[in-house]
Design a protein around this motif. Sequence first.
Motif, PDB file in Angstrom:
ATOM      1  N   MET A 168      42.213  54.107  15.971  1.00 42.42           N
ATOM      2  CA  MET A 168      40.786  53.861  16.181  1.00 42.42           C
ATOM      3  C   MET A 168      40.449  53.700  17.659  1.00 42.42           C
ATOM      4  O   MET A 168      39.322  53.945  18.075  1.00 42.42           O
ATOM      5  CB  MET A 168      40.321  52.614  15.418  1.00 42.42           C
ATOM      6  CG  MET A 168      40.256  52.785  13.918  1.00 42.42           C
ATOM      7  SD  MET A 168      39.077  54.057  13.378  1.00 42.42           S
ATOM      8  CE  MET A 168      40.138  55.445  13.067  1.00 42.42           C
ATOM      9  N   LEU A 169      41.440  53.307  18.448  1.00 40.20           N
ATOM     10  CA  LEU A 169      41.235  53.184  19.891  1.00 40.20           C
ATOM     11  C   LEU A 169      41.495  54.506  20.614  1.00 40.20           C
ATOM     12  O   LEU A 169      41.429  54.575  21.829  1.00 40.20           O
ATOM     13  CB  LEU A 169      42.144  52.089  20.466  1.00 40.20           C
ATOM     14  CG  LEU A 169      41.834  50.671  19.998  1.00 40.20           C
ATOM     15  CD1 LEU A 169      42.914  49.707  20.465  1.00 40.20           C
ATOM     16  CD2 LEU A 169      40.457  50.236  20.485  1.00 40.20           C
ATOM     17  N   GLY A 170      41.799  55.551  19.831  1.00 45.07           N
ATOM     18  CA  GLY A 170      42.038  56.869  20.409  1.00 45.07           C
ATOM     19  C   GLY A 170      43.412  57.013  21.021  1.00 45.07           C
ATOM     20  O   GLY A 170      43.672  57.969  21.753  1.00 45.07           O
ATOM     21  N   GLU A 171      44.301  56.063  20.719  1.00 43.17           N
ATOM     22  CA  GLU A 171      45.656  56.113  21.260  1.00 43.17           C
ATOM     23  C   GLU A 171      46.529  57.031  20.418  1.00 43.17           C
ATOM     24  O   GLU A 171      46.278  57.243  19.238  1.00 43.17           O
ATOM     25  CB  GLU A 171      46.261  54.701  21.281  1.00 43.17           C
ATOM     26  CG  GLU A 171      45.522  53.741  22.196  1.00 43.17           C
ATOM     27  CD  GLU A 171      46.043  52.316  22.091  1.00 43.17           C
ATOM     28  OE1 GLU A 171      47.067  52.079  21.412  1.00 43.17           O
ATOM     29  OE2 GLU A 171      45.402  51.431  22.680  1.00 43.17           O
ATOM     30  N   GLU A 172      47.578  57.527  21.046  1.00 43.94           N
ATOM     31  CA  GLU A 172      48.570  58.333  20.340  1.00 43.94           C
ATOM     32  C   GLU A 172      49.337  57.420  19.399  1.00 43.94           C
ATOM     33  O   GLU A 172      49.721  56.316  19.764  1.00 43.94           O
ATOM     34  CB  GLU A 172      49.519  58.982  21.349  1.00 43.94           C
ATOM     35  CG  GLU A 172      50.304  60.136  20.818  1.00 43.94           C
ATOM     36  CD  GLU A 172      49.466  61.338  20.437  1.00 43.94           C
ATOM     37  OE1 GLU A 172      49.851  62.017  19.469  1.00 43.94           O
ATOM     38  OE2 GLU A 172      48.429  61.589  21.082  1.00 43.94           O
ATOM     39  N   VAL A 173      49.550  57.870  18.167  1.00 45.31           N
ATOM     40  CA  VAL A 173      50.211  57.040  17.165  1.00 45.31           C
ATOM     41  C   VAL A 173      51.565  57.637  16.806  1.00 45.31           C
ATOM     42  O   VAL A 173      51.652  58.795  16.420  1.00 45.31           O
ATOM     43  CB  VAL A 173      49.334  56.917  15.894  1.00 45.31           C
ATOM     44  CG1 VAL A 173      50.065  56.150  14.811  1.00 45.31           C
ATOM     45  CG2 VAL A 173      48.005  56.251  16.220  1.00 45.31           C
ATOM     46  N   ASP A 174      52.604  56.826  16.971  1.00 41.54           N
ATOM     47  CA  ASP A 174      53.946  57.218  16.537  1.00 41.54           C
ATOM     48  C   ASP A 174      54.103  56.704  15.114  1.00 41.54           C
ATOM     49  O   ASP A 174      54.123  55.499  14.882  1.00 41.54           O
ATOM     50  CB  ASP A 174      55.001  56.595  17.452  1.00 41.54           C
ATOM     51  CG  ASP A 174      56.415  56.912  17.006  1.00 41.54           C
ATOM     52  OD1 ASP A 174      56.588  57.813  16.149  1.00 41.54           O
ATOM     53  OD2 ASP A 174      57.346  56.258  17.500  1.00 41.54           O
TER      54      ASP A 174
ATOM     55  N   GLY B 122      38.809  60.768  13.561  1.00 41.02           N
ATOM     56  CA  GLY B 122      37.618  61.180  14.294  1.00 41.02           C
ATOM     57  C   GLY B 122      36.633  60.049  14.545  1.00 41.02           C
ATOM     58  O   GLY B 122      35.787  60.138  15.441  1.00 41.02           O
ATOM     59  N   VAL B 123      36.747  58.966  13.787  1.00 40.28           N
ATOM     60  CA  VAL B 123      35.863  57.810  13.955  1.00 40.28           C
ATOM     61  C   VAL B 123      36.018  57.219  15.354  1.00 40.28           C
ATOM     62  O   VAL B 123      35.078  56.660  15.907  1.00 40.28           O
ATOM     63  CB  VAL B 123      36.137  56.736  12.864  1.00 40.28           C
ATOM     64  CG1 VAL B 123      35.373  55.456  13.136  1.00 40.28           C
ATOM     65  CG2 VAL B 123      35.801  57.287  11.492  1.00 40.28           C
ATOM     66  N   SER B 124      37.199  57.380  15.943  1.00 40.70           N
ATOM     67  CA  SER B 124      37.447  56.806  17.275  1.00 40.70           C
ATOM     68  C   SER B 124      36.460  57.335  18.322  1.00 40.70           C
ATOM     69  O   SER B 124      36.248  56.697  19.346  1.00 40.70           O
ATOM     70  CB  SER B 124      38.881  57.086  17.730  1.00 40.70           C
ATOM     71  OG  SER B 124      39.088  58.470  17.935  1.00 40.70           O
ATOM     72  N   LYS B 125      35.833  58.481  18.044  1.00 41.89           N
ATOM     73  CA  LYS B 125      34.854  59.051  18.979  1.00 41.89           C
ATOM     74  C   LYS B 125      33.491  58.374  18.878  1.00 41.89           C
ATOM     75  O   LYS B 125      32.592  58.644  19.676  1.00 41.89           O
ATOM     76  CB  LYS B 125      34.691  60.545  18.712  1.00 41.89           C
ATOM     77  CG  LYS B 125      35.952  61.342  18.936  1.00 41.89           C
ATOM     78  CD  LYS B 125      35.733  62.792  18.562  1.00 41.89           C
ATOM     79  CE  LYS B 125      37.063  63.517  18.504  1.00 41.89           C
ATOM     80  NZ  LYS B 125      37.145  64.458  17.426  1.00 41.89           N
ATOM     81  N   PHE B 126      33.342  57.495  17.877  1.00 42.73           N
ATOM     82  CA  PHE B 126      32.059  56.835  17.637  1.00 42.73           C
ATOM     83  C   PHE B 126      32.263  55.321  17.624  1.00 42.73           C
ATOM     84  O   PHE B 126      32.449  54.715  16.560  1.00 42.73           O
ATOM     85  CB  PHE B 126      31.460  57.303  16.303  1.00 42.73           C
ATOM     86  CG  PHE B 126      31.326  58.790  16.209  1.00 42.73           C
ATOM     87  CD1 PHE B 126      30.235  59.432  16.794  1.00 42.73           C
ATOM     88  CD2 PHE B 126      32.290  59.556  15.575  1.00 42.73           C
ATOM     89  CE1 PHE B 126      30.119  60.814  16.732  1.00 42.73           C
ATOM     90  CE2 PHE B 126      32.178  60.936  15.506  1.00 42.73           C
ATOM     91  CZ  PHE B 126      31.097  61.568  16.091  1.00 42.73           C
TER      92      PHE B 126
END
Length: 144
Positions: free
Chosen positions: A99-105, A119-123
Motif C-alpha cells: 500500500m505504500l508502493g514499496e517492493e514486496v518480497d 493499484g490502490v497505492s496510487k490513491f
Amino acid sequence: MSFNNLDTLYRQVIMDHYKNPRNKGSLEGDILTVDMNNPTCGDRIQLQLQVEDGIVKDAKFQGEGCSISMASASMMTQAIKGKKIEDAMKMSTMFSQMMLGEEVDEEGIDLGDIQALQGVSKFPARIKCATLSWKAMEKGVNEG
C-alpha cells in the motif's frame, strides 16, 4: 499481459470480492472480535477470528463500506484462514508495504487475489479503506 489488461483483471477481481464477499457473517464460540472504522470514508468492519494453537481456524467479517474496503476484508479473511498467526501478520506487513508502493518480497507467501489491490497505492485517500481489515486483524492478534 499488457498493463491495461492487468488493470482490468484486477478491477474485476476487486468487484467480484465486493459483490460476492467471502467469509461474510459471524462466528460462534471462543473468538476474537474487533470493531474498527474509517471515519474519513465511513467504512466500518467487525472482524471475528477463531484462533486455536496459533492458527487462524476461521475468519469472518461484517460491515459496510466502499468496494475497496469490503473487497480487502473478503480477500484478507480468505488468505489468513488456516495460516499460522505469524504468517498472517507477515501478510499484513507485506500488504502495508504494498500500500505504500514499496517492493514486496513474498518470502514464500502467496498473496493471491490480494495483489489486485496494489493499484490502490496510487490513491492515498483509499489506502485506509484497503488497510482497515488488516489493521483490525493486527489489533485482534496483538490484544487477544
